[in-house]
Motif scaffolding. Structure first.
Motif, mmCIF file in Angstrom:
data_model
loop_
_atom_site.group_PDB
_atom_site.id
_atom_site.type_symbol
_atom_site.label_atom_id
_atom_site.label_comp_id
_atom_site.label_asym_id
_atom_site.label_seq_id
_atom_site.Cartn_x
_atom_site.Cartn_y
_atom_site.Cartn_z
ATOM 1 N N ILE A 1 0.862 -1.192 0.000
ATOM 2 C CA ILE A 1 0.000 0.000 0.000
ATOM 3 C C ILE A 1 0.892 1.234 0.000
ATOM 4 C CG2 ILE A 1 -1.769 1.272 1.275
ATOM 5 C CD1 ILE A 1 -2.550 -1.420 2.572
ATOM 6 N N GLY A 2 0.605 2.171 -0.892
ATOM 7 C CA GLY A 2 1.405 3.391 -0.983
ATOM 8 C C GLY A 2 1.219 4.284 0.225
ATOM 9 N N LEU A 3 2.227 5.105 0.488
ATOM 10 C CA LEU A 3 2.158 6.006 1.637
ATOM 11 C C LEU A 3 1.016 7.011 1.513
ATOM 12 C CD1 LEU A 3 5.950 6.710 2.303
ATOM 13 C CD2 LEU A 3 4.392 5.314 3.683
ATOM 14 N N GLU A 4 0.667 7.372 0.255
ATOM 15 C CA GLU A 4 -0.423 8.343 0.070
ATOM 16 C C GLU A 4 -1.748 7.750 0.548
ATOM 17 O OE1 GLU A 4 -0.505 5.750 -3.491
ATOM 18 O OE2 GLU A 4 1.073 6.749 -2.338
ATOM 19 N N LYS A 5 -1.921 6.419 0.422
ATOM 20 C CA LYS A 5 -3.127 5.763 0.933
ATOM 21 C C LYS A 5 -3.045 5.601 2.454
ATOM 22 C CE LYS A 5 -4.636 3.121 -3.109
ATOM 23 N NZ LYS A 5 -4.926 1.758 -3.631
ATOM 24 N N ILE A 6 -1.879 5.225 2.935
ATOM 25 C CA ILE A 6 -1.704 5.049 4.378
ATOM 26 C C ILE A 6 -1.980 6.358 5.123
ATOM 27 C CG2 ILE A 6 0.040 4.632 6.178
ATOM 28 C CD1 ILE A 6 1.174 2.449 4.372
ATOM 29 N N ALA A 7 -1.624 7.477 4.489
ATOM 30 C CA ALA A 7 -1.876 8.789 5.101
ATOM 31 C C ALA A 7 -3.367 9.045 5.292
ATOM 32 C CB ALA A 7 -1.258 9.894 4.247
ATOM 33 N N LEU A 8 -4.219 8.313 4.547
ATOM 34 C CA LEU A 8 -5.664 8.481 4.691
ATOM 35 C C LEU A 8 -6.196 7.831 5.969
ATOM 36 C CD1 LEU A 8 -6.901 7.733 1.042
ATOM 37 C CD2 LEU A 8 -6.899 9.953 2.207
ATOM 38 N N ILE A 9 -5.446 6.875 6.532
ATOM 39 C CA ILE A 9 -5.943 6.124 7.691
ATOM 40 C C ILE A 9 -6.246 7.043 8.882
ATOM 41 C CG2 ILE A 9 -5.370 4.359 9.407
ATOM 42 C CD1 ILE A 9 -3.874 2.853 7.189
ATOM 43 N N PRO A 10 -5.281 7.884 9.331
ATOM 44 C CA PRO A 10 -5.625 8.782 10.454
ATOM 45 C C PRO A 10 -6.698 9.789 10.076
ATOM 46 C CG PRO A 10 -3.426 9.290 9.586
ATOM 47 C CD PRO A 10 -3.852 8.002 8.975
ATOM 48 N N SER A 11 -6.734 10.216 8.801
ATOM 49 C CA SER A 11 -7.762 11.173 8.361
ATOM 50 C C SER A 11 -9.141 10.550 8.476
ATOM 51 C CB SER A 11 -7.505 11.613 6.917
ATOM 52 O OG SER A 11 -6.257 12.250 6.804
ATOM 53 N N VAL A 12 -9.280 9.279 8.035
ATOM 54 C CA VAL A 12 -10.560 8.575 8.129
ATOM 55 C C VAL A 12 -10.949 8.381 9.593
ATOM 56 C CG1 VAL A 12 -11.694 6.340 7.725
ATOM 57 C CG2 VAL A 12 -10.369 7.424 5.901
ATOM 58 N N PHE A 13 -9.973 8.038 10.422
ATOM 59 C CA PHE A 13 -10.240 7.829 11.854
ATOM 60 C C PHE A 13 -10.805 9.093 12.492
ATOM 61 C CE2 PHE A 13 -8.719 8.188 16.266
ATOM 62 C CZ PHE A 13 -9.323 7.080 16.829
ATOM 63 N N TYR A 14 -10.123 10.216 12.306
ATOM 64 C CA TYR A 14 -10.556 11.452 12.970
ATOM 65 C C TYR A 14 -11.818 12.028 12.343
ATOM 66 C CZ TYR A 14 -6.340 11.459 15.800
ATOM 67 O OH TYR A 14 -5.368 11.115 16.705
ATOM 68 N N LEU A 15 -11.975 11.888 11.018
ATOM 69 C CA LEU A 15 -13.191 12.381 10.376
ATOM 70 C C LEU A 15 -14.402 11.600 10.867
ATOM 71 C CD1 LEU A 15 -14.601 14.204 8.340
ATOM 72 C CD2 LEU A 15 -14.084 12.519 6.559
ATOM 73 N N THR A 16 -14.269 10.271 10.955
ATOM 74 C CA THR A 16 -15.366 9.439 11.470
ATOM 75 C C THR A 16 -15.707 9.827 12.907
ATOM 76 O OG1 THR A 16 -14.644 7.588 10.080
ATOM 77 C CG2 THR A 16 -16.113 7.073 11.913
ATOM 78 N N GLN A 17 -14.686 10.046 13.704
ATOM 79 C CA GLN A 17 -14.897 10.435 15.095
ATOM 80 C C GLN A 17 -15.613 11.778 15.180
ATOM 81 O OE1 GLN A 17 -11.945 9.072 18.160
ATOM 82 N NE2 GLN A 17 -11.601 11.246 18.377
ATOM 83 N N LEU A 18 -15.227 12.718 14.313
ATOM 84 C CA LEU A 18 -15.893 14.026 14.279
ATOM 85 C C LEU A 18 -17.372 13.887 13.921
ATOM 86 C CD1 LEU A 18 -13.172 16.221 12.518
ATOM 87 C CD2 LEU A 18 -14.113 16.639 14.779
ATOM 88 N N LEU A 19 -17.674 13.060 12.936
ATOM 89 C CA LEU A 19 -19.061 12.865 12.508
ATOM 90 C C LEU A 19 -19.895 12.249 13.619
ATOM 91 C CD1 LEU A 19 -18.508 11.584 8.844
ATOM 92 C CD2 LEU A 19 -19.379 13.826 9.551
ATOM 93 N N ILE A 20 -19.311 11.291 14.353
ATOM 94 C CA ILE A 20 -20.024 10.666 15.475
ATOM 95 C C ILE A 20 -20.243 11.681 16.595
ATOM 96 C CG2 ILE A 20 -19.824 8.956 17.313
ATOM 97 C CD1 ILE A 20 -20.672 7.821 14.636
ATOM 98 N N ASP A 21 -19.228 12.511 16.880
ATOM 99 C CA ASP A 21 -19.386 13.577 17.881
ATOM 100 C C ASP A 21 -20.584 14.451 17.542
ATOM 101 O OD1 ASP A 21 -17.119 12.663 19.137
ATOM 102 O OD2 ASP A 21 -15.804 14.224 18.368
ATOM 103 N N PHE A 22 -20.693 14.823 16.272
ATOM 104 C CA PHE A 22 -21.769 15.709 15.819
ATOM 105 C C PHE A 22 -23.127 15.015 15.902
ATOM 106 C CE2 PHE A 22 -24.458 17.484 12.434
ATOM 107 C CZ PHE A 22 -24.477 18.812 12.823
ATOM 108 N N ALA A 23 -23.184 13.768 15.419
ATOM 109 C CA ALA A 23 -24.457 13.051 15.379
ATOM 110 C C ALA A 23 -24.941 12.672 16.781
ATOM 111 C CB ALA A 23 -24.320 11.797 14.516
ATOM 112 N N ALA A 24 -24.005 12.432 17.697
ATOM 113 C CA ALA A 24 -24.374 11.969 19.045
ATOM 114 C C ALA A 24 -25.259 12.956 19.783
ATOM 115 C CB ALA A 24 -23.115 11.693 19.860
#
Length: 396
Positions: free
Chosen positions: A40-63
């Motif tokens: 897996i390229g580093l450009e894809k791996i860099a998406l992992i923390p972005s997906v983690f924090y974005l998902t967490q932000l969305l859950i914070d908002f929806a909660a």
């Protein structure tokens, strides 16, 4: 009538923050392993923390909308089950799916949902318990995220050293046992409502309060002050001291997290003797000094000291902001805690990117990026001053 055992509730909440620390800190240790194992390229791996924090932000908002309707117990048990499922699937899905990266992202989204629910729910659950000295309890509670982070980094490093990083899937299963066990704690422990039905303010009412927006600004700066150093501590240690990544991880983020945990435990024990607002203002000043020390010192060991003691400075900012919000706006309810979690995560997501972008603008000089981050504790000090002078009364 049998007396309720709120110590079990407290233990479950402590392990809830340990679970969040596992979710946030375990996968980043495997980035290079993913690159080599699954190509897996580093450009894809860099998406992992972005997906983690974005998902967490969305859950914070929806909660803010769904937690009170569904109920605290169902939501917090779900947070543990989802966290465990995400960690287990991290070890299983990449081998089962045609695209390993897709399997990793599905796992990340699952434990990020769990992590977001933990962040929204655990603080109000403790706040609703009939404990004395709520400021100290909140600080002590949040220290368990720090100890969880230290435990994950040290425990994983030891496991990889003894058994080899090729066996990381076994370790993922071991870490998944923590939230799975804790789900049973939350099923059986007493959980009280933060306020009676109809007493809590609705999201729309909160959004119309000037006080609420000052609390949001305070929380953004708390998250930003913490994350700017936490996220760049390893890279700063490696570049400033010229050490390996393993030593950089241990001397940078691990030392930072340990000092942050010590700070929270100290305030938890001494909170009845300290004024929270004045203590947080003093910590804001110390935070500015630590950032300036790390950014301006020509001696690497002094820079590392600035990095480590920044953990002391930011330690009570996040739990302290939650306690101040509870004092200033006692009818804020679950919606307020959800918005505070959202604000803290927003600050923690944006601030490392700002440090990185400023550093890139000046030729990759990380010290200049950290120098720019002094803006966050300075704004925090300003916010505390305004809150103390203009919003001294509790909202009714």
């Amino acid at each position: 009538m049998k007396e309720k055992n709120y110590k079990k509730t407290l233990l479950a909440c402590y392990l809830g923050f340990v679970t969040q620390a596992i979710s946030a800190n375990f996968t980043p240790l495997l980035f290079l392993t993913f690159k080599e194992t699954y190509e897996i390229g580093l450009e894809k791996i860099a998406l992992i923390p972005s997906v983690f924090y974005l998902t967490q932000l969305l859950i914070d908002f929806a909660a803010a909308k769904f937690v009170d309707k569904i109920g605290y117990r169902i939501c917090v048990v779900s947070s543990q089950v989802l966290s465990a499922a995400g960690l287990v699937l991290m070890a299983v899905l990449p081998e089962l799916l045609f695209a390993p990266f897709l399997g990793i992202l599905i796992a990340v989204v699952l434990y990020a949902i769990g992590s977001g629910l933990i962040e929204v729910l655990v603080s109000p659950i403790v706040e609703a318990c009939p404990f004395e000295n709520k400021d100290g309890m909140m600080s002590l509670l949040h220290s368990f995220y720090c100890w969880g982070a230290v435990g994950v980094i040290l425990g994983s490093t030891l496991f990889f050293t003894v058994f080899g990083i090729a066996n990381w899937k076994i370790l993922a299963m071991i870490w998944a046992a923590v939230p799975l066990y804790n789900a049973f704690n939350f099923i059986t422990c007493p959980i009280e409502r933060l306020s009676e039905d109809g007493e809590s303010m609705r999201p729309g009412q909160l959004l119309r309060l000037p006080l609420f927006w000052m609390l949001i600004l305070l929380m953004i700066c708390s998250g930003a002050s913490e994350a700017s150093m936490a996220q760049w501590a390893s890279a700063f240690t490696e570049s400033a001291m010229g050490v390996s990544k393993t030593i950089g991880d241990l001397a940078g983020p691990c030392l930072f997290a340990a000092f942050m945990g010590i700070s929270r435990i100290f305030y938890g024990k001494m909170s009845d003797k300290l004024n929270l607002t004045k203590t947080m203002s003093a910590c804001g000043v110390l935070c500015v000094i630590c950032y300036l020390t790390a950014a301006l010192s020509s001696l690497p060991i002094i820079g590392l000291a600035g990095c480590a003691f920044c953990g002391v400075a930011v330690g009570i900012m996040w739990p302290g902001s939650i306690s101040i919000s509870s004092q200033k706006c006692p009818k804020g309810g679950t919606a307020m805690f959800a918005f505070l979690a959202l604000a803290g995560d927003l600050g923690a997501t944006v601030s490392p990117a700002i440090v990185g972008n400023v550093s890139n603008m000046v030729g990759g000089n990380l010290k200049i990026g950290l120098l720019a981050a002094t803006a966050f504790p300075l704004i925090l000090i300003f916010s505390l001053t305004v809150l103390n002078r203009k919003f001294n009364r509790l909202s009714k």
